[in-house]
Design an enzyme around this catalytic site. Structure first.
Site, PDB file in Angstrom:
ATOM      1  N   LYS A  79     -38.697  31.637   4.587  1.00 36.27           N
ATOM      2  CA  LYS A  79     -38.434  30.844   5.787  1.00 36.27           C
ATOM      3  C   LYS A  79     -37.604  31.663   6.777  1.00 36.27           C
ATOM      4  CE  LYS A  79     -36.613  26.293   7.173  1.00 36.27           C
ATOM      5  NZ  LYS A  79     -36.037  25.007   6.715  1.00 36.27           N
ATOM      6  N   SER A 159     -38.245  20.626   8.235  1.00 35.95           N
ATOM      7  CA  SER A 159     -38.391  21.794   9.080  1.00 35.95           C
ATOM      8  C   SER A 159     -39.131  22.951   8.398  1.00 35.95           C
ATOM      9  CB  SER A 159     -37.001  22.290   9.516  1.00 35.95           C
ATOM     10  OG  SER A 159     -36.256  22.751   8.386  1.00 35.95           O
ATOM     11  N   SER A 183     -35.801  18.532   4.595  1.00 32.70           N
ATOM     12  CA  SER A 183     -36.666  19.597   5.104  1.00 32.70           C
ATOM     13  C   SER A 183     -37.388  20.422   4.052  1.00 32.70           C
ATOM     14  CB  SER A 183     -35.865  20.538   6.014  1.00 32.70           C
ATOM     15  OG  SER A 183     -35.596  19.917   7.243  1.00 32.70           O
TER      16      SER A 183
END
Length: 493
Positions: A79, A159, A183
């Protein structure tokens, strides 16, 4: 698509150890898959092909020398919130343009120390603020799942949308993610993958771009429960660079897979039966209850009375911490800079252009609730509510409950650009209704695929555990996974 990319981490590990396949072959298969799919799915913002091949060759040399680590040769996606030395790290924000840190986050360093291979950096909501991966400066990620008979693009959740989509589309063997209010678990539920948010302090936050420091926690998104256990074992550690990191020993999470749940007490919170819950979500929840009961667990009704205050309290605490954390992005030392007539003008122009609409909204909310005259009325009150939420869980666990079963999300994935969501931010925030309590209380939670919606989209269940008892979550999630089966999207990209 190469058959190699269909291997789970556990399966790939066995083939690598048996020398049936090399890490370089596995890595090349993933790079080919990314090159073919990423123009459509937009899951990666940077692909580090040459670095990945070099890391894979070194892994193959360690296998030949009998020095393989726990994740030796396994290709992973990272990420864009995790600092990676010399590699694009921008939290998918314009304000961090061209930022390449000179250091490595503790979590990613742990993975490289165990032999993992980095394929690249994954798309995400800007500064991890979002539930759909539509706030990214690099554009939305497309969910590899589609409604049966439709060609409309869906969100992967957020997210960590790039992490979830890349795992579901088999563009990496597993991915790092972060969870501040859901998330990891919400995008995992939207993409038919497994995501665990460990207990606060289980993984170091050092080198992870901060959103809300008292809520942020790193964890993996993988294709199945065993892979999540394998990845978390490598990600977790005690870290002197993060004072909130625990000094507890990291257990062998994989050993919990297959453990019996007979005699365990599973709590079903009545407050999670929210008004307007779709019948298919309620039905899925009942299936999960039945599967655990059939496996020998005792099902008990419980009450978490302060649940209804969790979402409003979260959307005071998280923006307040974000307002403080994001003050450092001013155009002076790194990232975007717009010249101005003086330093104040430079700050204003840089921040106005550098932050997206959702980040600006949360900074403004956070600054407001921390301002003189409002601090006691909002922020202090929200922190008191947070204490009550934590106490609710402590009371339930003190009564002998081993884990709590809830839905992971209030619906299946929705369309990119959904008009209702765009017009009403609160509607988007409600996607986190089942997940934020876990962050507010600092507890571990795992989302596991449990079925398909009427329109053929994946739906997930969530299991919430005692602090630092991720092993029980892996054991119970494995029971759900075995009963529900695994789900993969039909390839259209």
């Amino acid at each position: 698509m190469s058959e190699l990319t269909k291997l789970t981490i556990a399966e790939a590990r066995e083939k690598l150890r048996a020398r049936e396949v090399t890490s370089e072959e596995l890595t090349n298969a993933y790079i080919d898959a990314i090159e073919a799919a990423n123009p459509t799915l937009n899951a990666y913002v940077t692909v580090t092909s040459e670095k990945a091949r070099d890391m894979a060759r070194r892994s193959d040399a360690r296998y030949a020398a009998g020095e393989a680590g726990a994740l030796e040769g396994i290709p992973l996606g990272i990420k864009d919130l995790f600092a990676t030395e010399g590699v694009h790290t921008q939290a998918c924000s314009h304000i961090l343009d061209h930022f390449e840190p000179r250091y490595e986050s503790t979590v990613t360093q742990n993975l490289w120390d165990d032999g993992a291979v980095m394929l690249g950096k994954l798309n995400m909501d800007e500064f991890a603020m979002g539930s759909s991966n539509e706030t990214s400066y690099y554009g939305p990620v497309t969910n590899p799942w589609r409604v049966e008979g439709s060609n409309r693009n869906l969100v992967p959740g957020g997210s960590s949308g790039g992490s979830a989509a890349s795992v579901a589309a088999m563009l990496c063997a597993g991915a790092t993610a972060t969870d501040t209010g859901g998330s990891i678990r919400q995008p995992a539920a939207f993409t038919g993958t497994v995501g665990i948010k460990p207990t606060y302090g289980r993984c170091s936050r050092w080198g992870i771009v901060a959103f809300a420091s008292s809520l942020d926690q790193a964890g993996p998104i993988t294709r199945d429960v065993r892979d999540a256990a394998i990845m978390l074992k490598s990600m977790a550690s005690s870290d002197p660079k993060d004072t909130t990191s625990t000094d507890r020993e990291v257990p062998d999470y994989e050993a919990a897979i297959g453990r019996s749940v007979k005699g365990m007490k599973i709590g079903i919170p009545r407050e999670y039966r929210v008004d307007g819950m779709p019948g298919e979500i309620d039905g899925l929840w009942q299936k999960g209850i039945d599967w655990l009961r059939d496996a020998g667990a005792e099902i008990v009704d419980i009450s978490l009375p302060h649940t209804k205050y969790a979402l409003p309290a979260y959307y005071i605490v998280a923006p307040a911490e974000a307002s403080s954390n994001l003050a450092r992005y001013d155009g002076v030392r790194y990232g975007l800079r717009h010249n101005g007539k003086d330093i104040l003008d430079m700050y204003e122009k840089t921040r106005a252009d550098g932050f997206g609409a959702e980040v600006k909204r949360r900074i403004m909310i956070g600054t407001y609730v921390l301002s003189a005259g409002y601090y006691d009325a909002y922020y202090l009150k929200a922190q008191k509510v947070r204490t009550l939420i934590k106490r609710d869980f402590e009371t339930v666990f003190a009564d002998g409950v081993d884990a709590i079963l809830t839905p992971a999300t209030p619906s299946a994935a929705f369309e990119i650009g959904d008009a209702e969501m765009a017009a009403d931010p609160v509607k988007m925030y409600l996607n986190d209704i089942f997940t934020v309590t876990v962050n507010m209380a600092g507890l571990p939670g795992i989302a596991v695929p449990a079925g398909l919606s009427e329109s053929g989209l994946p739906l997930g269940l969530q299991l919430i555990g005692r602090p630092f008892d991720e092993e029980t979550l892996f054991a119970t999630a494995n029971v759900v996974e075995q009963a529900a089966g695994r789900f993969t999207p039909k390839r259209w990209w």
